[in-house]
Design an enzyme around this catalytic site. Structure first.
Site, PDB file in Angstrom:
ATOM      1  N   GLY A  72     -15.028   2.382   1.977  1.00 43.50           N
ATOM      2  CA  GLY A  72     -16.258   1.779   1.461  1.00 43.50           C
ATOM      3  C   GLY A  72     -17.444   2.087   2.360  1.00 43.50           C
ATOM      4  CG  ASN A 151     -18.524  -9.326   3.599  1.00 43.67           C
ATOM      5  OD1 ASN A 151     -19.656  -9.205   3.141  1.00 43.67           O
ATOM      6  ND2 ASN A 151     -18.268  -9.187   4.877  1.00 43.67           N
ATOM      7  CD  GLN A 179     -15.096  -8.354   0.099  1.00 44.59           C
ATOM      8  OE1 GLN A 179     -14.320  -8.981  -0.644  1.00 44.59           O
ATOM      9  NE2 GLN A 179     -14.715  -7.878   1.261  1.00 44.59           N
ATOM     10  N   GLY A 200     -10.600   1.050  -1.676  1.00 45.38           N
ATOM     11  CA  GLY A 200      -9.255   0.813  -2.205  1.00 45.38           C
ATOM     12  C   GLY A 200      -8.535  -0.383  -1.612  1.00 45.38           C
ATOM     13  CG  HIS A 201      -9.012  -1.797   2.638  1.00 51.57           C
ATOM     14  ND1 HIS A 201      -9.064  -2.961   3.367  1.00 51.57           N
ATOM     15  CD2 HIS A 201     -10.189  -1.172   2.857  1.00 51.57           C
ATOM     16  CE1 HIS A 201     -10.235  -3.019   4.001  1.00 51.57           C
ATOM     17  NE2 HIS A 201     -10.924  -1.945   3.702  1.00 51.57           N
ATOM     18  CB  THR A 236      -7.986  19.075   1.869  1.00 54.96           C
ATOM     19  OG1 THR A 236      -8.385  20.396   2.209  1.00 54.96           O
ATOM     20  CG2 THR A 236      -6.788  19.123   0.932  1.00 54.96           C
ATOM     21  CB  CYS A 324     -16.275  -5.673   9.959  1.00 58.80           C
ATOM     22  SG  CYS A 324     -15.620  -5.343   8.346  1.00 58.80           S
TER      23      CYS A 324
HETATM   24  N1  PLP Z   1     -18.801  -3.596   2.157  1.00 52.77           N
HETATM   25  C1  PLP Z   1     -18.274  -4.825   2.117  1.00 52.77           C
HETATM   26  C2  PLP Z   1     -19.020  -5.894   1.387  1.00 52.77           C
HETATM   27  C3  PLP Z   1     -17.050  -5.087   2.715  1.00 52.77           C
HETATM   28  O1  PLP Z   1     -16.533  -6.326   2.681  1.00 52.77           O
HETATM   29  C4  PLP Z   1     -16.376  -4.038   3.396  1.00 52.77           C
HETATM   30  C5  PLP Z   1     -15.100  -4.286   4.107  1.00 52.77           C
HETATM   31  O2  PLP Z   1     -14.804  -5.371   4.517  1.00 52.77           O
HETATM   32  C6  PLP Z   1     -16.972  -2.761   3.396  1.00 52.77           C
HETATM   33  C7  PLP Z   1     -18.184  -2.587   2.779  1.00 52.77           C
HETATM   34  C8  PLP Z   1     -16.324  -1.601   4.104  1.00 52.77           C
HETATM   35  O3  PLP Z   1     -15.226  -1.096   3.413  1.00 52.77           O
HETATM   36  P1  PLP Z   1     -14.167  -0.197   4.232  1.00 52.77           P
HETATM   37  O4  PLP Z   1     -13.368  -1.143   5.057  1.00 52.77           O
HETATM   38  O5  PLP Z   1     -13.352   0.482   3.180  1.00 52.77           O
HETATM   39  O6  PLP Z   1     -14.964   0.753   5.024  1.00 52.77           O
END
Ligand code: PLP
Length: 378
Positions: A72, A151, A179, A200-201, A236, A324
């Protein structure tokens, strides 16, 4: 020891069994490079494009408007850098104080090279004011980047209305939907955004695969140059993860968001039971307009990091903010933007996922009542 109860699905989700099984052949026998012109490559390319179709369906996008990225964050940064590079004379960007770190940090970099960034404020419930957005637009605004769902507190923002305002002034609109995807229906044509990112996660695919929707590829400048993804993202393709993401999208489409409705009921039940049994509870966010799985909930006088640790000793996993920034001993920028009284009401974030059960929530509530009581007596 009790079974683990995982209630931090906004941080990440478990890989669905079906996703795992779908990926396995591509880690072994289906190893072809999708760019190869012989059959073992071409077959894989076809499978990637099936995954792309499923992902596109999830967003009501055309498959050609979807590119796969590594996460993301990469999708967010790609959209932002494309918007600024394609409009080098304009040096003003509008975003919000409650965006994810991948946006905030990118804005910090852009500031350091001369961009002027407006970070829109939110109110105590974390809501944005549309008039503030209108008033912030300038002649030299090149981009507006606003998330669809937050989030930490789950707020859903009025992206369709804001994208319309941007386009009336010829400004590019990017939306971080990491989110939001999978939690409610998203239609990029209706939202009419120029870029939309997701990961994806957060939807039971693995970590390390992301998506960027690009409305008009002619205007897109890649972050990573190369011939893959029709010249829009070099490298790739991460075939097993793309296949996994396609399967995760298919599971959501087949389920038609029924699980998310059940999740909302479970979340509301959990909050009601907690409020009935524990005094002085405060729930952050816009309670009428939140993602169905998220609850940012505080107990007067109880420190969230202590509560999280004690819950962990009972094998229950929640967070105190976004994954994060939870390693940093700084208050959450989202809650700070909401002018939260964190000394009295520091929240844990409980984010449910489709594999959580009512039994798990009942165990969580029972444990929480005891733990909050114990911490308050201390
Ligand atoms: N944007 C939001 C609102 C998120 O909550 C997150 C991940 O917690 C991201 C972006 C980043 O996604 P990724 O962990 O795949 O880089």
């Amino acid at each position: 020891m009790n079974r683990k109860i995982y209630l931090d699905n906004n941080a990440t989700t478990s890989v669905a069994e079906e996703v795992y099984s779908a990926m396995l052949p591509y880690l072994k026998e289906e190893f072809g490079n999708p760019s190869s012109t012989y059959s073992i490559g071409k077959d894989v390319k076809e499978d990637i494009n099936k995954a792309r179709s499923n992902v596109a369906k999830l967003l009501n996008a055309n498959p050609d408007d979807i590119i796969f990225t590594s996460c993301g964050s990469e999708s967010n940064v790609s959209a932002i850098m494309s918007a600024v590079r394609s409009n080098p004379d304009k040096k003003h960007i509008i975003t919000t104080k409650v965006e994810h770190a991948s946006i905030i940090v990118t804005m910090g970099y852009l500031q350091s090279i001369g961009y002027d960034i407006t970070f829109l404020e939110v109110d105590k419930q974390g809501r944005l004011n549309i008039e503030d957005l209108k008033n912030s637009i300038r002649e030299d605004t090149c981009l507006i980047s606003i998330m669809l769902a937050n989030n930490e507190i789950g707020n859903i923002y009025p992206i369709k209305e804001m994208a319309k305002i941007a386009h009336e002034k010829n400004i590019v609109f990017h939306c971080d939907a990491v989110q939001a995807v999978g939690k409610f229906k998203i239609d990029v044509k209706d939202l009419d955004v120029d870029y939309l990112s997701f990961s994806g996660h957060k939807i039971h695919a693995p970590k390390g695969i992301g998506v960027l929707y690009i409305k008009d590829s002619k205007k897109f400048i890649p972050l990573i140059f190369g011939h893959q993804e029709k010249n829009r993202r070099g490298g790739t393709e991460n075939v097993p993860y793309i296949i996994g993401l396609g399967k995760a999208a298919e599971l959501i489409l087949n389920d038609d968001f029924e699980k998310e409705k059940e999740l909302e009921e479970l979340r509301d039940y959990m909050e009601e039971e907690i409020k009935k049994n524990i005094e002085d509870v405060y729930i952050y966010g816009d309670l009428d307009n939140r993602t169905p799985n998220t609850s940012s909930i505080a107990f007067k006088g109880v420190k969230a990091d202590e509560l999280m640790l004690v819950l962990e000793s009972f094998n229950i996993f929640v967070s105190t903010g976004s994954a994060c920034n939870s390693e940093l001993a700084v208050p959450s920028h989202v809650l700070t933007a909401c002018d939260a009284n964190l000394d009295e009401y520091s929240p844990i974030r409980v984010s449910l996922g489709k594999y959580n059960t009512k039994e798990e929530i009942d165990t969580f509530i029972k444990t929480l009542i005891n733990v909050v009581g114990m911490l308050r007596r201390r």
